[in-house]
Scaffold this motif. Structure first.
Motif, PDB file in Angstrom:
ATOM      1  N   ASP A   1       2.348   5.002 -11.257  1.00  0.00           N
ATOM      2  CA  ASP A   1       1.351   4.140 -11.901  1.00  0.00           C
ATOM      3  C   ASP A   1       2.001   3.341 -13.033  1.00  0.00           C
TER       4      ASP A   1
ATOM      5  N   SER B   1      -1.152  -2.446  -9.633  1.00  0.00           N
ATOM      6  CA  SER B   1      -1.550  -1.046  -9.459  1.00  0.00           C
ATOM      7  C   SER B   1      -1.435  -0.698  -7.979  1.00  0.00           C
TER       8      SER B   1
ATOM      9  N   THR C   1      -2.572  -0.144  -4.411  1.00  0.00           N
ATOM     10  CA  THR C   1      -3.729  -0.612  -3.639  1.00  0.00           C
ATOM     11  C   THR C   1      -4.369   0.571  -2.915  1.00  0.00           C
ATOM     12  N   ALA C   2      -3.531   1.363  -2.251  1.00  0.00           N
ATOM     13  CA  ALA C   2      -4.082   2.484  -1.484  1.00  0.00           C
ATOM     14  C   ALA C   2      -3.016   3.521  -1.174  1.00  0.00           C
TER      15      ALA C   2
ATOM     16  N   TYR D   1      -5.213  10.652  -6.486  1.00  0.00           N
ATOM     17  CA  TYR D   1      -5.621   9.310  -6.042  1.00  0.00           C
ATOM     18  C   TYR D   1      -7.037   9.285  -5.458  1.00  0.00           C
ATOM     19  N   GLN D   2      -7.534  10.485  -5.073  1.00  0.00           N
ATOM     20  CA  GLN D   2      -8.941  10.514  -4.656  1.00  0.00           C
ATOM     21  C   GLN D   2      -9.844  10.188  -5.844  1.00  0.00           C
TER      22      GLN D   2
ATOM     23  N   GLN E   1      -9.204   8.133  -8.018  1.00  0.00           N
ATOM     24  CA  GLN E   1      -9.186   6.662  -8.157  1.00  0.00           C
ATOM     25  C   GLN E   1      -9.795   5.977  -6.914  1.00  0.00           C
ATOM     26  N   LYS E   2     -10.299   6.799  -5.984  1.00  0.00           N
ATOM     27  CA  LYS E   2     -10.906   6.310  -4.726  1.00  0.00           C
ATOM     28  C   LYS E   2      -9.928   5.449  -3.911  1.00  0.00           C
ATOM     29  N   LYS E   3      -8.695   5.907  -3.841  1.00  0.00           N
ATOM     30  CA  LYS E   3      -7.673   5.104  -3.163  1.00  0.00           C
ATOM     31  C   LYS E   3      -7.110   5.765  -1.906  1.00  0.00           C
TER      32      LYS E   3
ATOM     33  N   HIS F   1      -6.943   7.083   1.892  1.00  0.00           N
ATOM     34  CA  HIS F   1      -7.468   6.866   3.245  1.00  0.00           C
ATOM     35  C   HIS F   1      -6.752   7.836   4.169  1.00  0.00           C
TER      36      HIS F   1
ATOM     37  N   LEU G   1      -9.019  -3.233   3.783  1.00  0.00           N
ATOM     38  CA  LEU G   1      -8.694  -3.401   2.353  1.00  0.00           C
ATOM     39  C   LEU G   1      -8.545  -4.878   2.014  1.00  0.00           C
TER      40      LEU G   1
ATOM     41  N   ARG H   1     -10.932  -7.220  -0.461  1.00  0.00           N
ATOM     42  CA  ARG H   1     -10.353  -7.868  -1.630  1.00  0.00           C
ATOM     43  C   ARG H   1     -10.699  -9.358  -1.702  1.00  0.00           C
TER      44      ARG H   1
END
Ligand code: AP5
Ligand code: MG
Length: 193
Positions: free
Chosen positions: A97, A106, A108-109, A159-160, A162-164, A166, A188, A192
């Motif tokens: 980060d 930052s 993205t995913a 990262y969950q 941060q809701k990132k 998948h 994604l 965006r």
């Protein structure tokens, strides 16, 4: 910028899918595993220290990974960066980060490839016939699975929050898995725009 962390247990296909993704999206590729193997081949101090750990299936210390990243990450990433096998600990999440924040970006995913250990073991023992990788043998692979479960899986929770994250089914043909990854990235990109 599309900054992706490709995550998952040993043998899940991170390297294989990375090759396809960097071509498709013009991403800069950073694989800490590949960089460590380069350092080992060059017999640098960093490489020699890492080899002792890699050969036992452990995780290389965070401070060595910081040095590795500092040495190899440059500052020109037009389309974004694909991280393969990094971050692998909580500390490395903060490092990642920080690196991206310094660039004004930052993550993205995080794409997490999932597959059962028996399938992963079979893939890596098959790869062992040609890879020349000192950690591609049954005993070391089992240790790598253990390290993954204990130290690396908690990275997902980071990262969950941060809701990132998948989750991607990593069982199937290379093409099928690539299609699943594409579907996530396209969603994604649509979100965006
Ligand atoms: P690293 O090199 O990252 O290894 P790994 O995570 O154990 O994963 P692999 O590279 O073995 O597998 P992969 O997921 O890339 O799968 P691949 O596409 O090759 O790390 C090695 C070591 O370095 C670590 O144990 C640690 O010691 C150290 N390290 C690295 N980064 C670190 C970090 N950040 N912090 C601390 N230590 C670190 O596929 C596997 C095989 O399956 C291939 O032969 C492939 O052709 C085949 N395959 C792929 N997809 C499919 C499919 N769908 N069907 C059938 N076969 C398939
Ligand atoms: Mg790999």
């Amino acid at each position: 910028m599309l900054n992706i962390a490709l995550f998952g247990p040993p043998g899940c296909g991170k390297g294989t899918q990375s090759k396809i993704l960097i071509e498709k999206f013009g991403l800069t590729y950073i694989s800490t595993g590949d960089l460590l193997r380069k350092e080992i081949a060059a017999q640098s101090n960093l490489g020699l220290a890492a080899k002792k750990i890699i050969d036992k299936g452990g995780l290389v210390d965070d401070d060595l990974i910081v040095k590795l990243i500092e040495k190899h990450v440059e500052n020109n990433h037009e389309h974004g960066i694909l991280f393969d096998g990094f971050p692998r600990t909580h500390v490395q999440c903060y490092i990642l980060d920080g690196i991206l924040a310094d660039m004004g970006h930052s993550l993205t995913a995080m794409l997490s490839l999932e597959a059962p250990e028996d399938i992963l073991m079979t893939r890596m023992l098959e790869r062992a016939k040609i890879s020349g990788r000192s950690d591609d043998n049954e005993t070391v692979i089992k240790m790598r699975f253990k390290e993954y479960q204990e130290k690396t899986l908690p990275v997902v929770e980071f990262y969950q929050r941060q809701k990132k994250v998948h989750i991607i089914n990593g069982v199937g043909t290379i093409e099928e898995i690539s299609q699943r990854i594409d579907n996530v990235i396209n969603s994604l990109l649509i979100a965006r725009n």
